[in-house]
Design a protein around this motif. Structure first.
Motif, PDB file in Angstrom:
ATOM      1  N   VAL A 244     -32.748 -21.388   3.826  1.00 17.84           N
ATOM      2  CA  VAL A 244     -32.119 -20.579   4.871  1.00 17.84           C
ATOM      3  C   VAL A 244     -31.556 -21.476   5.972  1.00 17.84           C
ATOM      4  O   VAL A 244     -30.417 -21.276   6.429  1.00 17.84           O
ATOM      5  N   ALA A 245     -32.334 -22.488   6.379  1.00 19.40           N
ATOM      6  CA  ALA A 245     -31.899 -23.348   7.480  1.00 19.40           C
ATOM      7  C   ALA A 245     -30.604 -24.078   7.118  1.00 19.40           C
ATOM      8  O   ALA A 245     -29.637 -24.079   7.885  1.00 19.40           O
ATOM      9  N   VAL A 246     -30.571 -24.689   5.927  1.00 21.58           N
ATOM     10  CA  VAL A 246     -29.406 -25.498   5.547  1.00 21.58           C
ATOM     11  C   VAL A 246     -28.176 -24.619   5.323  1.00 21.58           C
ATOM     12  O   VAL A 246     -27.094 -24.889   5.867  1.00 21.58           O
ATOM     13  N   LEU A 247     -28.348 -23.535   4.557  1.00 24.28           N
ATOM     14  CA  LEU A 247     -27.182 -22.690   4.251  1.00 24.28           C
ATOM     15  C   LEU A 247     -26.651 -21.976   5.486  1.00 24.28           C
ATOM     16  O   LEU A 247     -25.438 -21.949   5.727  1.00 24.28           O
ATOM     17  N   SER A 248     -27.556 -21.401   6.295  1.00 21.10           N
ATOM     18  CA  SER A 248     -27.068 -20.661   7.471  1.00 21.10           C
ATOM     19  C   SER A 248     -26.432 -21.620   8.474  1.00 21.10           C
ATOM     20  O   SER A 248     -25.434 -21.283   9.118  1.00 21.10           O
ATOM     21  N   SER A 249     -26.976 -22.827   8.599  1.00 24.67           N
ATOM     22  CA  SER A 249     -26.386 -23.794   9.529  1.00 24.67           C
ATOM     23  C   SER A 249     -25.022 -24.263   9.041  1.00 24.67           C
ATOM     24  O   SER A 249     -24.097 -24.431   9.846  1.00 24.67           O
ATOM     25  N   ALA A 250     -24.910 -24.485   7.739  1.00 31.01           N
ATOM     26  CA  ALA A 250     -23.620 -24.908   7.190  1.00 31.01           C
ATOM     27  C   ALA A 250     -22.561 -23.833   7.440  1.00 31.01           C
ATOM     28  O   ALA A 250     -21.439 -24.137   7.879  1.00 31.01           O
ATOM     29  N   LEU A 251     -22.942 -22.582   7.208  1.00 24.08           N
ATOM     30  CA  LEU A 251     -21.987 -21.490   7.429  1.00 24.08           C
ATOM     31  C   LEU A 251     -21.641 -21.368   8.917  1.00 24.08           C
ATOM     32  O   LEU A 251     -20.464 -21.212   9.284  1.00 24.08           O
TER      33      LEU A 251
ATOM     34  N   VAL B 173     -32.099 -12.560   6.578  1.00 18.36           N
ATOM     35  CA  VAL B 173     -32.596 -13.561   7.535  1.00 18.36           C
ATOM     36  C   VAL B 173     -31.484 -14.566   7.850  1.00 18.36           C
ATOM     37  O   VAL B 173     -31.219 -14.899   9.005  1.00 18.36           O
ATOM     38  N   GLY B 174     -30.804 -15.020   6.766  1.00 21.02           N
ATOM     39  CA  GLY B 174     -29.715 -15.986   6.942  1.00 21.02           C
ATOM     40  C   GLY B 174     -28.595 -15.431   7.810  1.00 21.02           C
ATOM     41  O   GLY B 174     -28.075 -16.137   8.678  1.00 21.02           O
ATOM     42  N   ILE B 175     -28.242 -14.159   7.581  1.00 20.68           N
ATOM     43  CA  ILE B 175     -27.201 -13.527   8.409  1.00 20.68           C
ATOM     44  C   ILE B 175     -27.602 -13.579   9.884  1.00 20.68           C
ATOM     45  O   ILE B 175     -26.819 -13.970  10.754  1.00 20.68           O
ATOM     46  N   GLY B 176     -28.859 -13.227  10.160  1.00 15.19           N
ATOM     47  CA  GLY B 176     -29.361 -13.270  11.534  1.00 15.19           C
ATOM     48  C   GLY B 176     -29.304 -14.669  12.119  1.00 15.19           C
ATOM     49  O   GLY B 176     -28.914 -14.868  13.263  1.00 15.19           O
ATOM     50  N   HIS B 177     -29.657 -15.669  11.305  1.00 19.91           N
ATOM     51  CA  HIS B 177     -29.658 -17.043  11.812  1.00 19.91           C
ATOM     52  C   HIS B 177     -28.243 -17.549  12.080  1.00 19.91           C
ATOM     53  O   HIS B 177     -28.036 -18.341  12.990  1.00 19.91           O
TER      54      HIS B 177
END
Lengths: 262, 287
Positions: A69-76, A134-138
């Motif tokens: 989640v951290a890596v993908l959401s940050s990349a996006l 969760v990723g959307i929120g992040h």
């Protein structure tokens, strides 16, 4: 007089550093506790709690989820932030100030409220809670930061280089990917790593928007229900160790380099 | 004024770059927020939300003691935390900026915020190890004979405040240090030339000049502290709930989304008021 103030200063600083470090030292020390309660007296040293952590499937799954989640959401968040920053720095858009305000607005709102809002909308749409939500929120939480950091570093001095690239026949996406992005790499990386840190440690949105697959902070939270437990100390110590190592790498690789080149 | 085709093409391109980010924020932040604002004026029957407009949730907030008390407790704790944290952090920031040799300052600062890097949940848990009845502090005090009964340091307001102060002392040390280091040494030299002693220089020159920075730090502390759920939940016990805990409670067994939304909006209004007050004060300082 001078010596007195120096002594008082040292004493004060010492006391505050003690206060700052006390919980971390206690956490790490009693993660080695040879007993079931992580409080004094220290019965002896053992590594069995670390073994218990590393062989705990749920914890390891949560760790993997957190990283993902951290890596993908940050990349996006970085990608969206970079594109938006490029648009606002290089073109004149109507209501530019208002739209930029919208982009950074989530920064001013408590994460509890962001999570609650998303949860109530998701309830209506019937979308299932998962790591994706969760990723959307992040991304919502980290996009303002990424946009602000990258936008701030888009100065006028790079415009001429971009123009030169265009004159030489580069297309828009080529200019962006091969000229602008590499020039801004230090701030893009800084934004990315900051986002990863926030996402990695974020609790409330991850707690509200996840159900079966959870991130590490949420899993640790559910461990707390069983009260004081050396196993929780061990997880906490490992997270601390990883974070400090990460901090060191960041300090050496990213910020040193960006400091030197500017 | 009509745009040329070239200008129109450029503008379309600009929108194409800006839209993904704007849409994301609009769809996943603005829409949920607007929906929550509407929800706060609705009501529920059983577990179902009913879209009838009413002020009931807000009336209930002011009338029901257990809801309103959440805000009072939140404000009291946040005020205490903000004041204590500033008072503890300022001297440390000053010592690092003035007394520590230049090349050690960065190291001193990194050490001062190192526990930042434990996970937030774990940090509150660590304080439980220190403050609980059988914890390090009580054991040490009992062992030295200073106490005969363990102190109640956790599962109450004291625990929450200590946990918060720990976090915000680190944060404020960082921001106040940044402020102190930006001050031109000329101010201090001028004050010394005019005959001020060290204390007078600090009280009449350095402190007023760093006050705006302190205010910004204090505002940040206020906002982060009043919106936090984790620290009071772990360290505060069940007797005194802060507003975020009351909000989360509505979501639990009761699943009262309209009420949770109304309480969240109350929280936002409080934060906005604090922001307006802080911005006003800063503007007054500047003129």
């Amino acid at each position: 007089m001078r010596r007195l103030t120096a002594a008082l200063s040292a004493l004060y600083a010492g006391l505050i550093y003690l206060f700052i470090f006390l919980p971390v030292v206690v956490l790490v020390l009693f993660s080695f506790q040879d007993g079931t309660l992580p409080v004094p007296p220290l019965n002896g040293l053992t590594l069995r709690w670390y073994e218990a952590v590393l062989s705990d499937g749920k914890l390891m799954a949560a760790l993997g989820n957190s990283l993902l989640v951290a890596v993908l959401s940050s990349a996006l968040a970085c990608l969206l932030g970079f594109l938006a920053a490029y648009a606002f720095a290089r073109y004149r858009l109507p209501a530019s100030a208002l739209l930029r305000g919208l982009l950074v607005a989530p920064m001013t709102v408590s994460t509890l409220i962001i999570g609650l809002g998303l949860l109530s909308v998701l309830n209506v749409t019937g979308l299932r809670l998962s790591l994706v939500t969760v990723g959307i929120g992040h991304v919502v939480i980290n996009l303002p930061l990424c946009f602000a950091v990258i936008y701030a570093s888009m100065g006028g001095h790079q415009v001429n280089i971009e123009r030169a690239a265009r004159d030489l026949g580069a297309k828009d996406w080529q200019v962006m990917a091969l000229v602008t992005a590499p020039m801004l790499m230090p701030s893009i990386l800084a934004a990315f790593f900051l986002s990863v840190t926030f996402s990695w440690d974020e609790f409330i949105v991850a707690f509200l928007l996840s159900r079966f697959d959870v991130t590490l902070p949420v899993e640790i939270w559910s461990m707390l229900r069983s009260g004081l437990d050396p196993k929780t100390n061990a997880v906490g110590s490992l997270v601390f160790l990883v974070s400090v190592a990460f901090l060191l790498v960041m300090e050496l690789a990213v910020f040193r380099k960006s400091g030197r080149s500017s | 004024m009509t745009a040329t085709p070239l200008e129109r093409a450029e503008r379309r391109k600009a929108w194409a770059f800006a839209l993904p980010g704007l849409l994301w924020t609009g769809l996943f932040f603005l829409v949920p927020f607007a929906y929550m604002a509407m929800l706060s004026f609705w009501t529920r029957q059983g577990r179902e939300v009913v879209a009838t407009w009413t002020l009931d949730n807000y009336v209930a907030f002011f009338e029901k003691a257990h809801l309103f008390k959440g805000l009072v407790v939140s404000l009291e704790i946040t005020a205490a935390v903000t004041v204590i944290s500033v008072l503890l952090a300022y001297p440390l920031a000053w010592i690092i900026a003035e007394r520590v040799p230049k090349r050690w300052q960065r190291f001193a600062l990194i050490m001062a915020i190192l526990p930042f890097w434990t996970s937030y949940v774990v940090r509150s848990y660590s304080w439980l190890l220190v403050l609980s009845k059988g914890g390090v502090v009580n054991q040490a005090l009992l062992w030295t004979g200073l106490l005969s009964e363990p102190l109640e340091l956790s599962a109450n307001r004291t625990g929450t405040i200590i946990g918060f102060v720990h976090f915000f002392v680190m944060l404020l040390t960082l921001t106040i240090y940044a402020n102190l280091i930006q001050l031109s040494p000329n101010y201090r030299r001028a004050a010394a030339d005019l005959g001020a002693n060290a204390f007078q220089t600090f009280w009449h020159v350095v402190l007023p000049l760093t006050l705006p920075g302190i205010m910004v730090g204090a505002f940040l502390t206020f906002v982060l502290c009043i919106g936090d759920y984790i620290t009071p939940q772990i360290l505060g016990g069940n007797n005194e709930l802060v507003l975020p805990q009351v909000i989360m409670l509505q979501l639990g067994r009761r699943a009262d989304f309209p009420m949770a939304a109304a309480l969240s909006l109350v929280l936002m209004v409080v934060v906005t008021l604090a922001y307006v007050a802080c911005a006003r004060w800063l503007k007054m300082e500047r003129t």
